[in-house]
Design a protein around this motif. Sequence first.
Motif, mmCIF file in Angstrom:
data_model
loop_
_atom_site.group_PDB
_atom_site.id
_atom_site.type_symbol
_atom_site.label_atom_id
_atom_site.label_comp_id
_atom_site.label_asym_id
_atom_site.label_seq_id
_atom_site.Cartn_x
_atom_site.Cartn_y
_atom_site.Cartn_z
ATOM 1 N N ARG A 144 31.726 34.376 47.098
ATOM 2 C CA ARG A 144 30.668 33.517 46.529
ATOM 3 C C ARG A 144 29.546 34.015 46.540
ATOM 4 O O ARG A 144 28.936 34.510 47.754
ATOM 5 C CB ARG A 144 31.130 33.065 48.000
ATOM 6 C CG ARG A 144 32.376 32.100 48.081
ATOM 7 C CD ARG A 144 33.132 31.946 49.596
ATOM 8 N NE ARG A 144 34.636 31.529 49.044
ATOM 9 C CZ ARG A 144 36.056 32.539 49.031
ATOM 10 N NH1 ARG A 144 35.244 33.468 49.009
ATOM 11 N NH2 ARG A 144 36.900 31.888 48.378
ATOM 12 N N SER A 145 28.640 33.574 45.136
ATOM 13 C CA SER A 145 27.297 33.581 45.492
ATOM 14 C C SER A 145 26.944 32.630 45.332
ATOM 15 O O SER A 145 25.515 33.197 46.075
ATOM 16 C CB SER A 145 27.854 33.909 43.874
ATOM 17 O OG SER A 145 27.801 33.126 43.106
ATOM 18 N N SER A 146 26.801 31.933 45.723
ATOM 19 C CA SER A 146 26.305 30.784 46.074
ATOM 20 C C SER A 146 27.553 29.444 46.312
ATOM 21 O O SER A 146 28.239 29.692 45.457
ATOM 22 C CB SER A 146 24.919 30.147 45.008
ATOM 23 O OG SER A 146 25.627 29.812 43.679
ATOM 24 N N PRO A 147 27.228 28.040 46.375
ATOM 25 C CA PRO A 147 27.643 27.156 46.709
ATOM 26 C C PRO A 147 28.135 26.293 45.915
ATOM 27 O O PRO A 147 27.573 26.233 44.199
ATOM 28 C CB PRO A 147 26.913 25.934 47.659
ATOM 29 C CG PRO A 147 25.702 26.726 48.302
ATOM 30 C CD PRO A 147 25.508 27.698 47.093
ATOM 31 N N PHE B 100 30.509 28.470 43.168
ATOM 32 C CA PHE B 100 30.344 28.627 42.315
ATOM 33 C C PHE B 100 31.161 30.603 42.872
ATOM 34 O O PHE B 100 30.756 31.339 43.864
ATOM 35 C CB PHE B 100 29.013 29.597 41.883
ATOM 36 C CG PHE B 100 29.206 30.785 40.397
ATOM 37 C CD1 PHE B 100 29.399 30.544 39.217
ATOM 38 C CD2 PHE B 100 29.045 31.449 40.461
ATOM 39 C CE1 PHE B 100 29.269 30.728 38.234
ATOM 40 C CE2 PHE B 100 29.426 32.473 39.825
ATOM 41 C CZ PHE B 100 29.578 32.284 38.264
ATOM 42 N N VAL B 101 32.148 30.881 42.017
ATOM 43 C CA VAL B 101 32.286 31.928 42.716
ATOM 44 C C VAL B 101 33.069 32.572 41.959
ATOM 45 O O VAL B 101 33.308 32.225 40.598
ATOM 46 C CB VAL B 101 34.467 31.486 43.839
ATOM 47 C CG1 VAL B 101 34.839 32.504 44.226
ATOM 48 C CG2 VAL B 101 34.303 30.449 44.713
ATOM 49 N N THR B 102 33.436 34.211 41.842
ATOM 50 C CA THR B 102 33.940 34.948 41.094
ATOM 51 C C THR B 102 35.082 35.468 41.193
ATOM 52 O O THR B 102 35.027 36.024 42.656
ATOM 53 C CB THR B 102 32.558 36.085 39.878
ATOM 54 O OG1 THR B 102 32.534 36.597 41.841
ATOM 55 C CG2 THR B 102 31.687 34.937 39.757
ATOM 56 N N LEU B 103 35.914 36.616 40.244
ATOM 57 C CA LEU B 103 36.831 37.061 40.548
ATOM 58 C C LEU B 103 36.812 38.095 39.788
ATOM 59 O O LEU B 103 36.866 38.333 38.583
ATOM 60 C CB LEU B 103 38.404 36.377 40.599
ATOM 61 C CG LEU B 103 38.504 35.611 41.915
ATOM 62 C CD1 LEU B 103 38.556 34.588 41.308
ATOM 63 C CD2 LEU B 103 40.261 36.150 42.865
ATOM 64 N N THR B 104 36.238 39.110 40.413
ATOM 65 C CA THR B 104 36.843 40.852 39.386
ATOM 66 C C THR B 104 38.378 41.138 38.961
ATOM 67 O O THR B 104 38.879 41.976 40.633
ATOM 68 C CB THR B 104 36.278 41.620 39.496
ATOM 69 O OG1 THR B 104 34.421 41.063 39.669
ATOM 70 C CG2 THR B 104 35.683 43.295 38.290
ATOM 71 N N LEU B 105 38.619 41.794 38.202
ATOM 72 C CA LEU B 105 40.173 42.281 38.363
ATOM 73 C C LEU B 105 40.289 43.686 38.011
ATOM 74 O O LEU B 105 39.138 44.211 38.154
ATOM 75 C CB LEU B 105 40.764 41.658 36.695
ATOM 76 C CG LEU B 105 41.420 39.981 36.387
ATOM 77 C CD1 LEU B 105 41.736 40.253 35.273
ATOM 78 C CD2 LEU B 105 41.524 39.367 37.526
ATOM 79 N N GLU B 106 41.116 44.014 38.323
ATOM 80 C CA GLU B 106 41.369 45.589 38.012
ATOM 81 C C GLU B 106 40.569 47.035 36.941
ATOM 82 O O GLU B 106 40.100 47.524 37.127
ATOM 83 C CB GLU B 106 42.143 46.164 38.166
ATOM 84 C CG GLU B 106 42.748 45.805 40.242
ATOM 85 C CD GLU B 106 44.478 46.657 40.172
ATOM 86 O OE1 GLU B 106 45.545 47.434 38.921
ATOM 87 O OE2 GLU B 106 45.679 45.949 40.934
ATOM 88 N N ASN B 107 40.542 45.308 36.342
ATOM 89 C CA ASN B 107 40.406 46.801 34.764
ATOM 90 C C ASN B 107 38.441 45.763 34.590
ATOM 91 O O ASN B 107 37.889 45.860 33.563
ATOM 92 C CB ASN B 107 41.244 45.638 34.377
ATOM 93 C CG ASN B 107 40.894 44.870 33.027
ATOM 94 O OD1 ASN B 107 40.131 43.423 33.181
ATOM 95 N ND2 ASN B 107 41.363 43.457 31.958
ATOM 96 N N GLY B 108 38.289 45.175 35.461
ATOM 97 C CA GLY B 108 36.626 45.027 35.190
ATOM 98 C C GLY B 108 36.156 43.423 35.223
ATOM 99 O O GLY B 108 34.898 43.436 34.933
ATOM 100 N N PHE B 109 37.293 42.806 33.804
ATOM 101 C CA PHE B 109 36.508 41.425 33.630
ATOM 102 C C PHE B 109 37.273 40.750 35.235
ATOM 103 O O PHE B 109 38.000 40.322 35.481
ATOM 104 C CB PHE B 109 38.586 41.367 32.374
ATOM 105 C CG PHE B 109 38.036 40.062 32.476
ATOM 106 C CD1 PHE B 109 37.191 39.255 30.791
ATOM 107 C CD2 PHE B 109 38.937 38.635 32.539
ATOM 108 C CE1 PHE B 109 36.900 37.871 30.614
ATOM 109 C CE2 PHE B 109 38.309 37.889 31.783
ATOM 110 C CZ PHE B 109 37.609 37.477 31.359
ATOM 111 N N THR B 110 35.682 39.733 34.695
ATOM 112 C CA THR B 110 35.244 38.947 35.295
ATOM 113 C C THR B 110 35.885 37.192 35.936
ATOM 114 O O THR B 110 35.750 37.240 33.840
ATOM 115 C CB THR B 110 34.232 39.077 36.207
ATOM 116 O OG1 THR B 110 33.851 40.058 36.498
ATOM 117 C CG2 THR B 110 33.935 38.104 36.972
#
Length: 120
Positions: free
Chosen positions: A30-33, A35-45
Amino acid sequence: MSNTFMLLYVTDAEKSALFYQDLLGREPKRSSPGFVTLTLENGFTIALWSKDGAVPAADFTGSSTELVFAVDGAVKLDANYADWAGRELKIAMEPTDLHFGRTFVALDPDGHRIRVVAPN
């Protein structure tokens, strides 16, 4: 370019983050209210942005794009399908053999298509 990712506009970033965390087994950041990211094993987000906070405003959601995961072989695809159907995900298309391989499509809480494909 670095840090390339796919952005999905969602109704509730936290709810969607929990959905994708459970589905993909990846810890969200969670980088800001809103907005959320999930990064996969291969680096794709995968980035999730609450549409009520998007600038400029997001004017649609749903199936205008697909998030596609390729797997090795029909056996793996069918196992993924059984797992996801068992989690009671909305299934838009059950496993089907098409010209490019075996595939199925599920929907996330906002109606975004998630396709799993075992290419020919």
